[in-house]
Design an enzyme around this catalytic site. Structure first.
Site, PDB file in Angstrom:
ATOM      1  N   ASP A 119       0.859  -1.187   0.000  1.00  0.00           N
ATOM      2  CA  ASP A 119       0.000   0.000   0.000  1.00  0.00           C
ATOM      3  C   ASP A 119       0.892   1.233   0.000  1.00  0.00           C
ATOM      4  O   ASP A 119       1.661   1.445   0.934  1.00  0.00           O
ATOM      5  CB  ASP A 119      -0.913  -0.005   1.230  1.00  0.00           C
ATOM      6  CG  ASP A 119      -2.054   1.003   1.137  1.00  0.00           C
ATOM      7  OD1 ASP A 119      -1.893   2.007   0.416  1.00  0.00           O
ATOM      8  OD2 ASP A 119      -3.091   0.792   1.789  1.00  0.00           O
ATOM      9  N   ARG A 158      -0.245   4.449  -0.331  1.00  0.00           N
ATOM     10  CA  ARG A 158      -1.036   5.665  -0.144  1.00  0.00           C
ATOM     11  C   ARG A 158      -0.560   6.514   1.035  1.00  0.00           C
ATOM     12  O   ARG A 158       0.017   6.011   1.986  1.00  0.00           O
ATOM     13  CB  ARG A 158      -2.512   5.298   0.074  1.00  0.00           C
ATOM     14  CG  ARG A 158      -3.189   4.752  -1.151  1.00  0.00           C
ATOM     15  CD  ARG A 158      -4.594   4.268  -0.881  1.00  0.00           C
ATOM     16  NE  ARG A 158      -4.604   3.060  -0.063  1.00  0.00           N
ATOM     17  CZ  ARG A 158      -5.703   2.359   0.217  1.00  0.00           C
ATOM     18  NH1 ARG A 158      -6.870   2.768  -0.248  1.00  0.00           N
ATOM     19  NH2 ARG A 158      -5.623   1.273   0.957  1.00  0.00           N
TER      20      ARG A 158
END
Length: 359
Positions: free
Chosen positions: A291, A293
């Site tokens: 991930d 983000r």
């Protein structure tokens, strides 16, 4: 407008179009070329610009490990080839979908932990939404290179934080939605003119109360096309419906496609998944974290709207922790679950077993 953001944005643009950029940290500088943009002509040009024949590759530690290079650094590694790097070898190292046969002898490469500047070069390729692998060559800081964009490693390192902190509201309008006619869309843009994040405001949220919100990363395939490979479209429309039912809420639509790796890399990950990998392993094969983000923009958008306490609609406990670290109080995690289908059941199972989602 932040000069540092402008310089990084210009470097991103140059890297994406296949041009070399100059990355510096003090007197130490490298010419950098995106690996996926490398051609024989561009590699020759890089040697001519630098006055050197010995090119290196900087890759993420994640990509190095899946290639079996155990001596790799945690964040990034530098690879030196025993002979001159060619396009086919670069493609093999950078791209897990490369079909080169026979494979090069990677154990003949010298592998070193990346220093600060090499790590910044890899970060720049990630910010460019390209494969996280770059061709690098040292160059004298005093060398004047016509038409080559120069960027500081420190500006690359601080880009996400700077962009998140420098968001400003640039536009808003009433946009009646199916199932939520009392709705507005607000657009927030970094001061350098970067990509906008959006806030879909349903009803009239009361900033003095704990507001129902959802952090939703854009998903072209799921949100717009109705892809069955993920649950994003259901989550988007379902969240808006729940907010309308509750009377108010805010959905932050974040410009972070594919968990931050971009649409093209998400499509590459899909192809790896079709070959038998799960969604996490596919990202790792590409050289990304599971991930990528950042939730700083989300927290800043909420602050700009006067929201400091929220009820967060999510199945991902990491989002709760991420907002809390940015100073937003999460008073409740509101589950947001939808039925699986034959195309996304494995994806949802991986979310639960490897990413800690709660269903």
């Amino acid at each position: 407008m932040s000069y540092s953001l402008v310089q990084v944005d210009r470097a991103i643009s140059e890297l994406r179009r296949g041009a070399a950029v100059k990355v510096c940290a003090g007197e130490l500088c490298f010419l950098v070329l995106a690996a996926e943009a490398a051609t024989s002509e561009r590699l020759t040009s890089l040697k001519t610009l630098s006055g050197q024949d010995s090119l290196q590759l900087a890759i993420t530690g994640t990509r190095a490990r899946v290639l079996g290079l155990k001596a790799a650094g945690d964040f990034a590694s530098v690879l030196s080839a025993p002979t001159a790097l060619d396009k086919q070898t670069i493609d093999f190292i950078a791209d897990p979908l490369s079909s080169r046969t026979p494979a090069p002898d990677l154990f003949a490469f010298k592998v070193e932990d990346a220093g600060r500047i090499e790590q910044a070069c890899v970060t720049l390729s990630k910010l460019s939404r390209l494969l996280p692998c770059v061709v690098i060559v040292a160059v004298d800081n005093a060398t004047i290179l016509k038409d080559v964009q120069t960027v500081q490693a420190s500006d690359i390192e601080n880009y996400m934080k700077t962009a998140g902190n420098e968001l400003e509201l640039v536009g808003e309008a009433r946009v009646p939605l199916e199932g939520a006619e009392n709705a507005r869309i607000l657009a927030f843009r970094p001061r350098d003119g970067g990509i906008e994040h959006l806030a879909i405001v349903v009803g009239d949220p009361d900033a003095s109360q704990s507001v129902l919100i959802r952090l939703h990363s854009e998903c072209f395939t799921g949100d717009l096309l109705g892809s069955l490979r993920c649950d994003c479209g259901n989550q988007l429309r379902g969240a808006i419906a729940e907010m309308a039912k509750a009377g108010s809420g805010i959905l932050l639509y974040l410009a972070q496609e594919g968990r931050g790796i971009g649409l093209v890399n998400k499509l590459r990950a899909y192809k790896l998944q079709d070959a038998g990998m799960d969604t996490v392993d596919a990202n790792l094969q590409l050289g990304f974290d599971s991930d990528e983000r950042s939730y700083l923009p989300a927290a800043q958008m909420l602050r700009l709207m006067g929201m400091t306490k929220v009820r967060l609609m999510t199945n991902n406990p990491l989002k709760v922790d991420a907002l809390a670290r940015q100073g937003i109080e999460v008073t409740e995690r509101v589950p947001h679950v939808f039925p699986s289908n034959q195309h996304n059941s494995g994806y949802l199972r991986t979310k639960a077993t490897k990413s800690g989602h709660l269903f």
